[in-house]
Design a protein around this motif. Structure first.
Motif: not given
Ligand code: OVV
Length: 406
Positions: A89-97, A177-180, A240-246, A295-297
């Motif tokens: 749905w969004r460009p993948p995270s460059i640190v998580l994904e 959005m990010v977690f759901n 964006r990762s900071l704002l997603s996860a923090g 939970a995460f996959c």
């Molecule tokens: C939901 C989540 C956890 C950790 C990192 C990120 C997202 C990210 O967007 O990098």
């Protein structure tokens, strides 16, 4: 080749029980403890026909899957969708994904921006804001979620990042959005995604260098672009990762700390006895006991075997950290909130190379607010029922009526 929820349809591996349960059903998400026990009783893995995936929640097996980034990758997404099979749905995270080695450079850039020195300098600012917020709430009928848990991280974290235009509602909406998005296309995901047309562009805007103050964590990420370690776009992606996860993570942890203490007044007495000395341990036990990230996959990248189970490449595994953190095969009195216990090894911040990179700033926030509560409040009195919120990845309260006694 057929797909289920965006990932490869698989057969149940030999010896794995088939379990007709929906871990993304609202009644389970809002009351997960019996489900955690049923999950652990299934053995190392169960097969979920509805989602054509495996699920695990025992401490040992969950830790093994989460710790091994070579067999169990994050680059194919940490939700139900397999990014190698279709567009996320969004460009993948460059640190998580992303997996090592690509992961290493971006993770290091965040680690540099969130160094121990940076976090140490933030601590007195967090404490001053926590002191003022708690003081303003004492003796009133409040909602522990809306008035405290959502307010505190949404005050201190955007300041620490250096957002020029902080907006609590937007940040909380983005977190939803990010977690759901990590779950199936159910009502929870659709409700969160309904805000995407407004929230998505707003977040993208805040990640730009010009919208970040000098001296903040965001600017420190952009310093890695100045040093040639990141491109300008990559720096924006890491903000964006900071704002997603923090945001949702710490908001959830603070709310769940209030809930845990309201249920266990004797533990609040232990905190009150030495707030400065015990706030950090209390926050850590909150993370173990309530697992804000439930939970995460992971996705198997090779045919492999875990706990005697053969798992085919391309299998999604839902790792239920919340169940592992309450596994009484690993923890003594797992279901007791005990701020004096040894919490080392809990999986609430993950395990392995993707272990929460923001854990020290998260702890600094939790410590500040719990210390302020221990110093100023004589008792946390719940004045109405706790209401939990259905969410595809987070175990979070929706509301918690409280009075903080003077
Ligand atoms: C939901 C989540 C956890 C950790 C990192 C990120 C997202 C990210 O967007 O990098």
């Amino acid at each position: 080749m057929t797909l289920t929820e965006g990932h490869l349809t698989i057969d149940p591996p030999a010896g794995v029980p088939v379990w007709n349960v929906d871990p993304y059903a609202p009644d389970i998400q809002t009351d997960p403890i019996p489900f955690f026990a049923d999950l652990r009783a299934k053995g190392p893995f169960a097969y979920l026909p509805k989602y054509s995936m495996l699920i695990c929640g025992g401490y040992e097996v969950t830790k093994e899957v989460f710790s091994d980034h070579e067999r169990f990758v994050s680059s194919r997404g940490v939700g139900l969708q397999d990014f190698s099979m279709g567009e996320p749905w969004r460009p993948p995270s460059i640190v998580l994904e992303v997996d090592p080695p690509d992961h290493n450079r971006t993770r290091r850039a965040i680690m540099r921006a969130l160094s121990p020195k940076v976090v140490a300098d933030l601590k007195p600012l967090f404490k001053a804001d926590a002191d003022a917020l708690v003081a303003s709430l004492i003796g009133r009928d409040i909602d522990g979620v809306a008035d405290l848990a959502e307010v505190f991280p949404c005050t201190v974290f955007p300041k620490a990042v250096g957002l020029k235009n902080p907006d609590r509602k937007m940040l909380l909406s983005y977190g939803l959005m990010v977690f759901n998005a990590l779950g199936p296309d159910n009502a929870q995901r659709q409700a969160a995604m309904a805000n995407a047309p407004v929230v998505g562009p707003w977040i993208a805007e805040q990640c730009l260098r010009e919208n970040l103050t000098e001296g903040g964590i965001g600017a420190a990420i952009y310093a890695s672009a100045d040093d040639g370690v990141l491109t300008e776009d990559e720096a924006g992606m890491l903000v964006r990762s900071l704002l997603s996860a923090g945001v949702d993570t710490t908001v959830t942890a603070v709310g769940s700390a209030l809930w845990s203490f309201a249920k266990a007044p004797e533990q609040f007495a232990v905190l009150r006895d030495d707030p400065q000395g015990r706030a950090l341990a209390a926050f850590e036990e909150t993370i173990r006991y309530t697992s804000p990230v439930n939970a995460f996959c992971r996705t198997t990248n090779v045919d492999t075997e875990v706990a005697g189970v053969s798992i085919a490449a391309g299998t999604k595994i839902l790792c239920v950290l919340g169940a592992a953190n309450l596994d009484d095969a690993h923890w003594l009195e797992a279901d007791r909130f005990d701020i004096s216990r040894r919490t080392i090894g809990h999986l609430g911040l993950g395990a392995g190379v993707h272990t929460c990179v923001g854990q020290n700033i998260a702890r600094a926030e939790g410590q500040a607010v719990l210390q302020a509560l221990g110093e100023q409040v004589s008792a946390i009195k719940q004045t109405g029922p706790a209401v939990w919120r259905a969410n595809n990845a987070i175990r979070a309260l929706d509301s918690l009526p409280l009075r903080l006694e003077a």
